[in-house]
Design a protein around this motif. Structure first.
Motif, mmCIF file in Angstrom:
data_model
loop_
_atom_site.group_PDB
_atom_site.id
_atom_site.type_symbol
_atom_site.label_atom_id
_atom_site.label_comp_id
_atom_site.label_asym_id
_atom_site.label_seq_id
_atom_site.Cartn_x
_atom_site.Cartn_y
_atom_site.Cartn_z
ATOM 1 N N MET A 1 -53.585 -0.933 -15.875
ATOM 2 C CA MET A 1 -54.287 -0.618 -14.809
ATOM 3 C C MET A 1 -53.446 -0.526 -13.333
ATOM 4 N N THR A 2 -53.915 0.106 -12.236
ATOM 5 C CA THR A 2 -53.210 -0.148 -11.094
ATOM 6 C C THR A 2 -53.932 -1.399 -10.479
ATOM 7 N N PRO A 3 -52.995 -2.249 -10.113
ATOM 8 C CA PRO A 3 -53.722 -3.356 -9.342
ATOM 9 C C PRO A 3 -54.116 -3.075 -7.695
ATOM 10 N N ALA A 4 -54.954 -3.755 -7.341
ATOM 11 C CA ALA A 4 -55.139 -3.750 -5.806
ATOM 12 C C ALA A 4 -55.246 -2.310 -5.282
ATOM 13 N N ARG A 75 -62.791 -6.039 -18.121
ATOM 14 C CA ARG A 75 -62.084 -7.041 -17.339
ATOM 15 C C ARG A 75 -60.350 -6.970 -17.600
ATOM 16 N N PRO A 76 -59.631 -7.555 -16.770
ATOM 17 C CA PRO A 76 -58.238 -7.387 -16.932
ATOM 18 C C PRO A 76 -57.631 -7.673 -18.563
ATOM 19 N N ASP A 77 -58.274 -8.444 -19.003
ATOM 20 C CA ASP A 77 -57.719 -8.744 -20.230
ATOM 21 C C ASP A 77 -58.299 -8.031 -21.653
ATOM 22 N N ASP A 78 -59.312 -7.202 -21.286
ATOM 23 C CA ASP A 78 -59.959 -6.231 -22.209
ATOM 24 C C ASP A 78 -58.981 -5.415 -22.934
ATOM 25 N N PRO A 79 -59.098 -5.110 -24.103
ATOM 26 C CA PRO A 79 -58.144 -4.070 -25.016
ATOM 27 C C PRO A 79 -58.343 -2.915 -24.614
ATOM 28 N N LEU A 80 -57.328 -2.148 -24.556
ATOM 29 C CA LEU A 80 -57.140 -0.883 -24.020
ATOM 30 C C LEU A 80 -58.014 0.258 -24.823
ATOM 31 N N ALA A 81 -57.527 -0.142 -26.087
ATOM 32 C CA ALA A 81 -58.131 0.636 -27.154
ATOM 33 C C ALA A 81 -59.695 0.929 -27.000
ATOM 34 N N ARG A 82 -60.391 -0.229 -26.665
ATOM 35 C CA ARG A 82 -61.840 0.031 -26.367
ATOM 36 C C ARG A 82 -62.290 0.767 -25.157
ATOM 37 N N LEU A 83 -61.405 0.659 -24.117
ATOM 38 C CA LEU A 83 -61.600 1.516 -22.925
ATOM 39 C C LEU A 83 -61.477 2.988 -23.106
ATOM 40 N N VAL A 84 -60.494 3.505 -23.984
ATOM 41 C CA VAL A 84 -59.980 4.807 -23.915
ATOM 42 C C VAL A 84 -61.509 5.803 -24.205
ATOM 43 N N VAL A 97 -61.666 -2.141 -12.636
ATOM 44 C CA VAL A 97 -61.428 -3.423 -13.438
ATOM 45 C C VAL A 97 -61.977 -4.516 -12.652
ATOM 46 N N LEU A 98 -62.631 -5.279 -13.296
ATOM 47 C CA LEU A 98 -63.528 -6.441 -12.686
ATOM 48 C C LEU A 98 -63.200 -7.647 -12.991
ATOM 49 N N GLU A 99 -63.100 -8.845 -12.112
ATOM 50 C CA GLU A 99 -63.300 -10.257 -12.469
ATOM 51 C C GLU A 99 -64.512 -10.577 -11.758
ATOM 52 N N GLY A 100 -65.302 -10.843 -12.719
ATOM 53 C CA GLY A 100 -66.675 -11.107 -12.190
ATOM 54 C C GLY A 100 -67.396 -9.689 -11.598
ATOM 55 N N ASP A 101 -67.680 -9.784 -10.248
ATOM 56 C CA ASP A 101 -68.255 -8.425 -9.454
ATOM 57 C C ASP A 101 -66.891 -8.176 -8.610
ATOM 58 N N ARG A 102 -65.718 -8.713 -8.640
ATOM 59 C CA ARG A 102 -64.900 -8.410 -7.566
ATOM 60 C C ARG A 102 -63.739 -7.491 -8.253
ATOM 61 N N LEU A 103 -63.388 -6.381 -7.645
ATOM 62 C CA LEU A 103 -62.540 -5.446 -7.987
ATOM 63 C C LEU A 103 -61.082 -6.023 -7.953
#
Length: 130
Positions: A1-4, A75-84, A97-103
């Protein structure tokens, strides 16, 4: 991911968005956030450009964005394979990419390609050195 990632405040008008130099570089879509960095959605330059010039000063980015509920939101720790598959299936090919509702970041098809390229070259390099 590209953070911030570079974000667009939800109160921004289309006219302000299209005129602001922060949004005129290599990206074609930007996360839209509320004042506390709560993800609201994703606005594309194409979607914003589709607003008639006479309406740009009164139309907000929230009026043309893809709502966060319609986007992949790992979420940041979700596996990439599921996202593709989700990225490939969605018309904007991006995930917030969210932590709760926060980007906290954004994942694009380009991010996935870079990772795949790196993994591919890394595997090839390891095979040559064994």
């Amino acid at each position: 991911m590209t953070p911030a990632p570079v974000t667009v405040p939800a109160v921004t008008t289309i006219g302000e968005f299209l005129a602001d130099s922060r949004y005129r570089y290599r990206h074609s879509a930007f996360p839209v956030v509320d004042g506390d960095n709560t993800a609201a959605g994703l606005v594309t330059l194409k979607g914003a450009d589709g607003v008639a010039e006479t309406e740009r000063s009164s139309t907000r980015v929230t009026d043309v964005m893809v709502p966060v509920g319609d986007l992949p939101t790992p979420r940041p720790d979700d596996p990439l394979a599921r996202l593709v598959p989700e990225l490939q299936a969605h018309r904007v090919h991006r995930a917030l990419v969210l932590e709760g509702d926060r980007l906290v970041g954004i994942v694009t098809s380009s991010d996935i390609s870079r990772v795949m390229s790196w993994l591919s070259s890394s595997s090839a390099w390891r095979k040559r050195t064994l």
